[in-house]
Design a protein around this motif. Sequence first.
Motif, PDB file in Angstrom:
ATOM      1  N   SER A   1      15.372  15.043  12.460  1.00  0.00           N
ATOM      2  CA  SER A   1      16.874  15.017  12.749  1.00  0.00           C
ATOM      3  C   SER A   1      17.139  14.045  13.384  1.00  0.00           C
ATOM      4  CB  SER A   1      17.253  16.246  13.008  1.00  0.00           C
ATOM      5  OG  SER A   1      16.921  17.397  12.266  1.00  0.00           O
ATOM      6  N   GLY A   2      16.519  13.714  14.618  1.00  0.00           N
ATOM      7  CA  GLY A   2      16.898  12.592  15.391  1.00  0.00           C
ATOM      8  C   GLY A   2      16.573  11.353  14.772  1.00  0.00           C
ATOM      9  N   ASN A   3      15.644  11.073  13.830  1.00  0.00           N
ATOM     10  CA  ASN A   3      15.432   9.890  13.391  1.00  0.00           C
ATOM     11  C   ASN A   3      16.466   9.647  12.236  1.00  0.00           C
ATOM     12  OD1 ASN A   3      12.910   9.574  14.349  1.00  0.00           O
ATOM     13  ND2 ASN A   3      11.636  10.234  12.835  1.00  0.00           N
ATOM     14  N   GLN A   4      16.880  10.654  11.482  1.00  0.00           N
ATOM     15  CA  GLN A   4      18.276  10.383  10.551  1.00  0.00           C
ATOM     16  C   GLN A   4      19.432  10.097  11.573  1.00  0.00           C
ATOM     17  OE1 GLN A   4      16.781  13.621   9.086  1.00  0.00           O
ATOM     18  NE2 GLN A   4      15.262  11.986   8.206  1.00  0.00           N
ATOM     19  N   GLY A   5      19.639  10.682  12.683  1.00  0.00           N
ATOM     20  CA  GLY A   5      20.702  10.185  13.349  1.00  0.00           C
ATOM     21  C   GLY A   5      20.690   8.478  13.841  1.00  0.00           C
ATOM     22  N   LEU A   6      19.383   8.148  14.325  1.00  0.00           N
ATOM     23  CA  LEU A   6      19.104   6.677  14.615  1.00  0.00           C
ATOM     24  C   LEU A   6      19.497   5.853  13.410  1.00  0.00           C
ATOM     25  CD1 LEU A   6      15.664   7.051  16.484  1.00  0.00           C
ATOM     26  CD2 LEU A   6      17.896   6.491  17.568  1.00  0.00           C
ATOM     27  N   LEU A   7      18.979   6.237  12.056  1.00  0.00           N
ATOM     28  CA  LEU A   7      19.360   5.546  11.136  1.00  0.00           C
ATOM     29  C   LEU A   7      20.721   5.168  10.787  1.00  0.00           C
ATOM     30  CD1 LEU A   7      16.308   6.669   8.284  1.00  0.00           C
ATOM     31  CD2 LEU A   7      16.491   4.692   9.915  1.00  0.00           C
ATOM     32  N   LEU A   8      21.467   6.491  11.072  1.00  0.00           N
ATOM     33  CA  LEU A   8      23.133   6.367  10.891  1.00  0.00           C
ATOM     34  C   LEU A   8      23.419   5.393  11.864  1.00  0.00           C
ATOM     35  CD1 LEU A   8      23.878   9.997  10.167  1.00  0.00           C
ATOM     36  CD2 LEU A   8      23.828   8.142   8.443  1.00  0.00           C
ATOM     37  N   LEU A   9      23.006   5.526  13.158  1.00  0.00           N
ATOM     38  CA  LEU A   9      23.489   4.442  14.322  1.00  0.00           C
ATOM     39  C   LEU A   9      23.358   3.287  14.090  1.00  0.00           C
ATOM     40  CD1 LEU A   9      24.760   4.434  17.265  1.00  0.00           C
ATOM     41  CD2 LEU A   9      22.583   4.797  18.095  1.00  0.00           C
TER      42      LEU A   9
ATOM     43  N   PRO B   1      13.545   3.922   2.166  1.00  0.00           N
ATOM     44  CA  PRO B   1      12.023   4.226   2.177  1.00  0.00           C
ATOM     45  C   PRO B   1      11.634   5.016   3.329  1.00  0.00           C
ATOM     46  CG  PRO B   1      12.397   1.772   1.946  1.00  0.00           C
ATOM     47  CD  PRO B   1      13.845   2.578   2.087  1.00  0.00           C
ATOM     48  N   VAL B   2      12.388   4.846   4.627  1.00  0.00           N
ATOM     49  CA  VAL B   2      12.136   5.745   5.677  1.00  0.00           C
ATOM     50  C   VAL B   2      12.475   7.141   5.295  1.00  0.00           C
ATOM     51  CG1 VAL B   2      12.814   6.281   7.921  1.00  0.00           C
ATOM     52  CG2 VAL B   2      12.636   3.966   7.490  1.00  0.00           C
ATOM     53  N   VAL B   3      13.450   7.500   4.607  1.00  0.00           N
ATOM     54  CA  VAL B   3      13.902   8.882   4.292  1.00  0.00           C
ATOM     55  C   VAL B   3      12.912   9.459   3.058  1.00  0.00           C
ATOM     56  CG1 VAL B   3      15.616  10.325   3.072  1.00  0.00           C
ATOM     57  CG2 VAL B   3      16.303   8.687   4.741  1.00  0.00           C
ATOM     58  N   LEU B   4      12.181   8.543   2.442  1.00  0.00           N
ATOM     59  CA  LEU B   4      11.455   9.002   1.315  1.00  0.00           C
ATOM     60  C   LEU B   4      10.357   9.524   1.819  1.00  0.00           C
ATOM     61  CD1 LEU B   4      11.863   6.534  -1.519  1.00  0.00           C
ATOM     62  CD2 LEU B   4      11.972   8.740  -1.799  1.00  0.00           C
ATOM     63  N   LEU B   5       9.680   8.426   2.704  1.00  0.00           N
ATOM     64  CA  LEU B   5       8.552   8.981   3.475  1.00  0.00           C
ATOM     65  C   LEU B   5       8.499  10.098   4.464  1.00  0.00           C
ATOM     66  CD1 LEU B   5       6.772   5.405   4.388  1.00  0.00           C
ATOM     67  CD2 LEU B   5       6.149   6.775   2.418  1.00  0.00           C
ATOM     68  N   GLU B   6       9.508  10.298   5.119  1.00  0.00           N
ATOM     69  CA  GLU B   6       9.748  11.391   5.972  1.00  0.00           C
ATOM     70  C   GLU B   6       9.894  12.667   4.949  1.00  0.00           C
ATOM     71  OE1 GLU B   6      12.248   9.969   9.956  1.00  0.00           O
ATOM     72  OE2 GLU B   6      13.405  10.907   8.471  1.00  0.00           O
TER      73      GLU B   6
END
Length: 336
Positions: free
Chosen positions: A47-55, A160-165
């Motif tokens: 969840s934190g990672n997705q927030g970082l990607l949006l930021l 790619p990040v979301v796919l691997l996650e």
Amino acid sequence: MSANGGTKAIVAALLANIGIAVTKFIAWILTGSSSMLAESIHSVADSGNQGLLLLGGKRAKRAATAQHPFGYGRERYVYAFIVSIVLFSVGGLFALYEAYHKWSHKEGITDWQWVPVTVLVVAIVMESFSFWTAIKESNHVRGKASWVQFVRRAKAPELPVVLLEDLGALVGLVLALFGVGMTLITGNGRWDAAGTAMIGILLVTIAIVLAIETKSLLLGEGAEPQDVAAIERAINEGSEVERVIHMKTLYLGPEELLVAAKIAVEPCETAEELARNINTVEARIRTAIPIARVIYLEPDIYQAQAAARGGSAAASATPSTGGAGTTDEAARTHGG
């Protein structure tokens, strides 16, 4: 890739992970399962990672400044690299630590035994929706590339990040279900610890892959060979240019390509005519590759006869790297 497609996949993953994290934490509190705790921390990290990607996507849209004249497009790569660090440390290393702790305290799951299995099954359904969304959005941009090629070659890091996650999350849930299920069947908590350890190893592996691929983007990658060829065709197809002496390309961000080339031109009567010809060539490049937004073309005179003689007027064009174009032995009227 489409920025909107990447954002849609990130939001889907974020919503799924928040819901999954809450249910996993409840299951861990009720059962004490280490697999559930590891998966809870994994979902929080995701969840934190997705927030970082949006930021990162938001900050990358800032306008160029005097200090950053090429803009902030590569900031998306920085945040994707931070994601790999978070996944490695918070997700992977914590799971390995929890597995070690549980192995030393091998109590089985005695209370609320149906809860972890129910939660994991529900989580698999929710995570499958997120993974399906990422696959659907990736299919819009990956073309004929295999999934491995897509992950390795994609210049926009979000999909790619979301796919691997999401892939890691699904496999991790299956491993957690295995560990919890075997613990419930045998009463031996070490099965739970083994499932947790496998989750940790999985997350560390995915984090390393993400770090390697994102590091390459941070260092600076050139255009793909087919794009380099398209740029060369665009330069050479008119009468303004004799040939490309050498060329280099660099991604300034996922959707912004820099093209720098030394081109051989016919002698012009006036500087105005030369400038007009260069503008025409630049327009053709942007038509062929729309993301080629920053273009520098240096005109030069190519003297093939002098090059063949190897005289003082002959010079060797600099070999290109990172999406290089044609390299030739060239004789020019001035150096550079």
